[in-house]
Motif scaffolding. Structure first.
Motif, PDB file in Angstrom:
ATOM      1  N   ARG A  45       7.827   2.045  -6.935  1.00  0.00           N
ATOM      2  CA  ARG A  45       8.143   2.612  -5.617  1.00  0.00           C
ATOM      3  C   ARG A  45       9.212   3.701  -5.805  1.00  0.00           C
ATOM      4  O   ARG A  45      10.017   3.650  -6.741  1.00  0.00           O
ATOM      5  CB  ARG A  45       8.668   1.519  -4.679  1.00  0.00           C
ATOM      6  CG  ARG A  45       7.632   0.431  -4.354  1.00  0.00           C
ATOM      7  CD  ARG A  45       8.233  -0.518  -3.312  1.00  0.00           C
ATOM      8  NE  ARG A  45       7.277  -1.557  -2.921  1.00  0.00           N
ATOM      9  CZ  ARG A  45       7.260  -2.769  -3.464  1.00  0.00           C
ATOM     10  NH1 ARG A  45       8.101  -3.070  -4.434  1.00  0.00           N
ATOM     11  NH2 ARG A  45       6.388  -3.666  -3.032  1.00  0.00           N
TER      12      ARG A  45
ATOM     13  N   PHE B 145      11.670  -0.621   0.715  1.00  0.00           N
ATOM     14  CA  PHE B 145      10.380  -0.961   0.075  1.00  0.00           C
ATOM     15  C   PHE B 145       9.289  -1.183   1.126  1.00  0.00           C
ATOM     16  O   PHE B 145       8.142  -0.788   0.949  1.00  0.00           O
ATOM     17  CB  PHE B 145      10.534  -2.214  -0.795  1.00  0.00           C
ATOM     18  CG  PHE B 145      11.217  -1.941  -2.110  1.00  0.00           C
ATOM     19  CD1 PHE B 145      11.450  -0.624  -2.533  1.00  0.00           C
ATOM     20  CD2 PHE B 145      11.620  -2.996  -2.951  1.00  0.00           C
ATOM     21  CE1 PHE B 145      12.073  -0.377  -3.760  1.00  0.00           C
ATOM     22  CE2 PHE B 145      12.233  -2.736  -4.165  1.00  0.00           C
ATOM     23  CZ  PHE B 145      12.476  -1.422  -4.573  1.00  0.00           C
TER      24      PHE B 145
ATOM     25  N   CYS C 155       8.052   2.087   2.300  1.00  0.00           N
ATOM     26  CA  CYS C 155       7.144   2.676   1.278  1.00  0.00           C
ATOM     27  C   CYS C 155       5.755   2.037   1.361  1.00  0.00           C
ATOM     28  O   CYS C 155       4.728   2.730   1.369  1.00  0.00           O
ATOM     29  CB  CYS C 155       7.727   2.475  -0.119  1.00  0.00           C
ATOM     30  SG  CYS C 155       9.298   3.302  -0.338  1.00  0.00           S
ATOM     31  N   ASP C 156       5.737   0.680   1.428  1.00  0.00           N
ATOM     32  CA  ASP C 156       4.444  -0.025   1.453  1.00  0.00           C
ATOM     33  C   ASP C 156       3.637   0.318   2.713  1.00  0.00           C
ATOM     34  O   ASP C 156       2.426   0.516   2.663  1.00  0.00           O
ATOM     35  CB  ASP C 156       4.669  -1.544   1.396  1.00  0.00           C
ATOM     36  CG  ASP C 156       5.142  -1.989   0.011  1.00  0.00           C
ATOM     37  OD1 ASP C 156       5.034  -1.161  -0.917  1.00  0.00           O
ATOM     38  OD2 ASP C 156       5.607  -3.139  -0.120  1.00  0.00           O
TER      39      ASP C 156
END
Length: 855
Positions: free
Chosen positions: A742, A757, A760-761
């Protein structure tokens, strides 16, 4: 297990030979029908030529017969004239012959008077010998009567009537001969005159003379006979002459008559010849006419035949090609069909399709001939039988139809996984007319019932099986029959009982996911009858339409029955036509009955085809009308599967399909009516949903009610495609893969690694979250879900872009996240950034989508 594989091989071999026989015989029947048709067409051309050739011959023959008839009439007239003349002559001759006969008879009568005396005299003379004569000669002076006799003899012999002459005559050795050969026809008149005095002498009678001399008595008789005879001859003579003349005339007449008769015979023979010739010609003419009539009739029938079977010809040619293709692919098709029956009954629709695709690929790799569009229903299904199953309550979806085939075609008895009782209901209806017996393993006398059914050949349904089978069933499941004394027996317990081949055995279990050990699996064909979404949807649609538009459902049911019976009748007609063509020998055009049957069949099938087209249009209309109610059925199916899945939360939550259907149908019946279809559908959708929620949630623990209403909400949205599978999976599981690469987290004090995170996902997985990585750093993100306020970053931070900069970038990113995201996407945000608020968020989500009453 090997047993299943061996079973597959046995099944394959038996199916292959059966299917091949069936296809070949079907092809040959159609081929034969086609051959007969083509032969007929050739025959017709030939017959037309024959007919045109026959016409002039027949005309000529008719003229010949007419001419012969005229000639015969003329000759017959001539012959009749000759016959008349001959008949007249015959009549004349007959009269003459009678007259002549009368004359002859008259003369004969007179002669018959004298002849006895003459014969008596001759006989008397015959009896004399030399001694008798010598006896007379010895007299010197004979007695008077002797003298009288001798004188009479002397007169007749033309000698002197004295004793000396008499003695001399007596002495002549030929004396008696002279007397016997005396010419009695021509005695002179004067002699007879001289004799009269002796004849008239009263003593000159044989009786008196006998007293004197025996020899003289005979001579006396002779003298008297001569006298009598010559007197008779006098009378007879003229009659004789008359007779001779008459006889001569008769002979001449007869000669002429014979001549004329001969002529008549010749004329009659000539006429007979003509008559024979005439009859022969007439026969020939009639035979020609018959041939023409037969040819004409055959042509007429040929016309009927080609009219009746004209369009069949095209269809049959196509059928033959299809049969040929099927026969060439039979090896692979039947192999996969057998594999399906042997192996794939327990699987769901998806797995079944995967198996078939895999098998087909393998067959193609090994160059085993197989149809590219393989379908178990086409290979092993009989449309008529399937229609009958549907009438008996087998759901119409593809899987159920396949299951029906597996139940009826397998070599092992079927064990049906049937949590919703659909197979059970179908078997009950299907076998009701065959005297179905229903048993459970818990029944006291279930083996007795089973024995009787085996003996009588009745079907048996064993219900509510668990995961084990009673060992007593083993011989039945393995079909351990044997022949003894010509009877087929099976050993059950301690006794051998008669095994009727009509016996059928079905098993059903209500367990939704039973686990059967291999030793059970190899004895039965396991078939998964668990209801499918589409299958249930169709059933519910029928219920909805039956309740909402009973006349429509009634019409549809009648239509299905009518289409079934019409299709069956069509099939029967075609079979009958092909059978008649197949069994007909000789010239098909002479089979009046066959042609008429074909014509009737054609008319019937024509009418049926028209009816079928009409029925299919009606069916389309009905289906279109029914389709309007599909949203309700779809909703029902969705809800049932949510309810069925509750057992995964707690095994206690078991709701049967039957219960659900009753609930669903009752709600429809009791709901508020409305003539406007749109409004009525809206009422049905909301009321069925609410009733389902309230009735089912009543039986749930408090903590599970929210999950239930949330699942209802989610499944309805998924069905409407308001949320994607990717979103749903992300909500349940988050991003897949823990050790993903990431982007590094920016050095911002309030930004936690977990939050970064997640951003990002989200951006990577769901397109709707595009730009969230940038926005979380550049502005405050605020989302509202019902009463819930969600903030995923601080409200104020000096690092955010100013309002002026935000105004400058007028792109999609400037739209607030609260309006950009759907309700479910907001739920994902809660799950990602504020997991502790998920339960509250679910409540708000349900209220937002379904309403307050669902909490």
């Amino acid at each position: 297990p090997p047993t299943s594989y061996l079973e597959l091989i046995n099944l394959y071999l038996s199916m292959l030979s059966e299917k091949r026989k069936q296809l070949v015989s079907a092809r040959d029947r159609v081929k034969n029908g086609l051959t007969k048709l083509l032969e007929t067409n050739e025959l017709v051309d030939k017959m037309k030529l024959d007919l045109s050739a026959l016409e002039p011959v027949l005309k000529e023959k008719s003229i010949d017969v007419e001419a012969l008839m005229e000639k015969l009439a003329v000759d017959q007239e001539n012959a009749d004239q000759v016959r008349r003349v001959v008949q007249e002559d015959e009549a004349i001759a007959k009269v003459k012959a009678e007259e002549t006969q009368a004359i002859a008879d008259d003369a004969q009568r007179d002669l018959d008077e004298a002849l006895p005396a003459l014969e008596a005299a001759n006989k008397a003379l015959d009896s004399l010998d030399k001694a008798d004569i010598s006896e007379i000669r010895v007299f010197t002076k004979p007695p008077d009567l002797v003298m009288t006799v001798m004188e009479a003899i002397c007169i007749l012999l033309n000698a002197k009537p004295d004793w000396a002459t008499a003695k001399q005559l007596l002495g002549d050795s030929t004396f008696l001969k002279k007397l016997l050969e005396y010419d009695k026809e021509n005695i002179k008149g004067q002699i007879l005159q001289k004799l009269q005095k002796y004849i008239n002498n009263p003593d000159f009678v044989p009786e008196k003379v006998e007293k004197v001399s025996k020899a003289c008595k005979s001579m006396c008789m002779w003298v008297r006979a001569m006298d009598l005879y010559s007197r008779v001859v006098k009378v007879v003579e003229p009659k004789r002459q008359k007779l001779n003349a008459a006889q001569a005339e008769l002979d001449a007449t007869m000669a002429t008559l014979r001549d004329k008769q001969k002529k008549l015979r010749q004329v009659e023979e000539h006429i007979q010849e003509l008559q024979d010739q005439y009859e022969k010609s007439v026969n020939e003419k009639e035979s020609l006419a018959r041939t023409m009539a037969l040819t004409q009739a055959r042509l007429t029938r040929a016309g009927k035949l080609t009219a009746a079977l004209g369009d069949e010809q095209v269809r049959w040619e196509e059928s033959i090609l299809n049969f040929e293709a099927e026969i060439s692919n039979i090896i692979g098709n039947v192999f996969i069909a057998a594999a399906c029956v042997a192996y794939y009954g327990a699987f769901t629709a998806l797995y079944r399709q995967l198996l078939i695709d895999c098998w087909i690929k393998q067959c193609q790799n090994l160059d085993i001939p197989i149809s590219s569009d393989f379908s178990l229903i086409n290979i092993l299904g009989d449309p008529y039988e399937i229609r009958q199953w549907n009438t008996d309550g087998l759901p119409r979806d593809y899987i159920s139809t396949e299951n029906g085939i597996l139940v009826t075609r397998g070599r092992r008895w079927p064990l049906m996984i049937d949590p919703q009782d659909q197979a059970n209901r179908w078997i009950r209806n299907k076998e009701a007319k065959s005297g179905l017996k229903i048993i459970k393993l818990t029944d006291v006398g279930f083996l007795r019932t089973l024995e009787n059914a085996i003996r009588l050949g009745l079907p048996v349904l064993l219900e509510e099986l668990k995961e084990t089978l009673d060992p007593a069933l083993e011989p039945i499941l393995l079909k351990q029959t044997f022949i003894s004394g010509g009877r087929m027996l099976i050993r059950l317990g301690d006794s051998d009982i008669d095994y009727d081949r009509n016996f059928r055995f079905y098993m059903t279990t209500k367990m939704p996911n039973p686990h059967y050990l291999p030793e059970v699996c190899i004895k039965v064909t396991i078939i998964n009858f668990t209801v499918t979404r589409s299958g249930l949807e169709d059933q519910l649609l029928s219920d909805v339409v039956r309740l909402e538009r009973p006349e429509l459902e009634e019409q549809r049911t009648q239509l299905i029955v009518r289409i079934n019976s019409d299709k069956n009748q069509l099939k029967a007609i075609e079979d009958k036509i092909l059978k008649m063509l197949f069994t007909s020998e000789g010239n098909i055009l002479d089979k009046e009955e066959l042609i008429n049957t074909l014509q009737e069949s054609k008319v019937t099938s024509g009418a049926i085809k028209v009816r079928l087209v009409e029925a299919e249009t009606t069916e389309e209309k009905i289906n279109a009308a029914r389709e309007k109610y599909r949203p309700v059925a779809t909703r029902g199916s969705v809800m049932y599967f949510v309810i069925a899945s509750l057992s995964e939360i707690d095994p206690m939550y078991q709701f049967s399909l039957k219960y659900f259907k009753q609930l669903f149908n009752t709600t429809i019946e009791t709901s508020e009516k409305n003539d406007d279809l749109e409004q009525r559908l809206a009422i049905l959708l909301s009321q069925t949903l609410y009733a389902t929620y309230t009735n089912v949630s009543r039986g749930l623990f408090e903590q599970h009610k929210l999950i239930y209403s949330f699942m209802l909400c989610i499944e309805i949205m998924r069905q409407k495609e308001e949320l994607t599978d990717v979103e749903w999976n992300f909500f349940l599981r988050g991003s897949a893969g823990l050790d993903k690469e990431r982007p590094a987290k920016p050095e911002i004090p309030w930004l936690e690694e977990h939050t970064w995170f997640m951003c990002c996902d989200l951006e990577e997985t769901l397109p709707c979250f595009e730009g969230i990585q940038k926005d979380i750093l550049s502005k405050h993100i605020f989302i509202k879900l019902g009463q819930l306020d969600i903030r995923i970053n601080p409200e104020y931070w000096e690092g955010y872009a100013s309002a002026a900069e935000a105004m400058k970038s007028k792109d999609s990113a400037s739209i607030p996240w609260d309006t950009r995201l759907t309700v479910f996407q907001k739920l994902i945000v809660v799950k990602c950034f504020m997991e502790e608020k998920v339960v509250s968020a679910l409540t708000e989500f349900v209220i937002e989508n379904l309403g307050k009453q669902f909490i």
